[in-house]
Motif scaffolding. Structure first.
Motif: not given
Length: 256
Positions: A117, A144, A146, A173, A177, A179
């Motif tokens: 991320s 992602s 962020r 994240a 997500d 990460a």
């Protein structure tokens, strides 16, 4: 026997904030520990800190102007902004390796297992960074992007509260997500990775640090011949940039 000269790196700050330039130079000199000579140039026009597509586009011109004003010779050039303004154009006219902070750091993050991320400051950066990752063919590696609400230059002056804010969004994240690592993007966030790493569940990478490592690996490449005598007629450019563009195949190796 005389010692061999150190390889020379030109660090271009596309932002007009000279304090930021000095912070990045200090980081580079600490990292390289007298193994690479650092010359830095700050953009002399444009945004104090790049936050949107307009300021990024203006910075592309400022980067070319900064190269033309630099005192060579150099063995490599780093465009020290996470949007890499002017990097492609610079690469086309500069005979030595050119790296952009974003492209270099993203490549290094993408080489490692799992997805990464990006965390940076400024709401308009998200679509720009997603587009950059797509153009690099690395969308599948990105978990992602962020975004912190404050721009990087504001975050750069923050203390413990900013560290907590960055650590919180990094952990989001990770949890939300998936990460496997987080890349802190932008000159304004340089140095924060070490400060927040103890509070984040995965490794935290610094875009300036990673891009410096990437360009260091390129400094030993031999200079290549380039030619920009393409008959381009210009109006209103600085005298230095106009002279650089007209100077032929080996411009940029040694301008003085």
């Amino acid at each position: 026997m005389d010692a061999l000269p150190l390889p020379r790196l030109l660090l271009i700050n596309p932002n007009t904030d000279t304090d930021m330039t000095q912070r990045m130079v200090a980081h580079a000199r600490s990292l390289f520990a007298d193994t690479v000579a650092i010359e830095a140039v700050t953009a002399r026009f444009g945004a104090r800190y790049i936050t949107n597509p307009v300021s990024l586009t203006i910075a592309g011109h400022a980067v070319l102007d900064a190269l033309a004003r630099a005192r060579g010779p150099f063995d490599g050039v780093l465009v020290a902004c996470f949007g890499d303004p002017g990097r492609e154009a610079l690469s086309s006219i500069c005979p030595v390796p050119v790296a952009g902070m974003a492209q270099a750091a993203i490549r290094r993050a993408a080489r490692l297992p799992g997805r990464f991320s990006i965390v940076t400051g400024g709401k308009e950066w998200k679509p720009m960074l997603i587009s950059l990752v797509q153009s690099m063919g690395l969308s599948a590696r990105l978990a992602s992007v962020r975004i912190l609400p404050e721009a990087g230059n504001v975050l750069a002056t923050g203390g413990d509260a900013v560290c907590r804010q960055i650590a919180h969004i990094c952990n989001e994240a990770v949890r939300q997500d998936g990460a496997a690592r987080v890349l802190l993007g932008g000159a304004g966030l340089a140095g924060f990775s070490i400060r927040v790493a103890p509070y984040v569940a995965v490794p935290v990478m610094c875009s300036l640090h990673e891009s410096l490592l990437e360009i260091r690996d390129l400094l030993s490449r031999p200079a290549r011949s380039v030619s920009h005598r393409d008959g381009m007629k210009t109006v209103g450019l600085s005298a230095e940039l106009q002279r650089y563009l007209a100077s032929g195949t080996d411009a940029g190796v040694d301008l003085n």
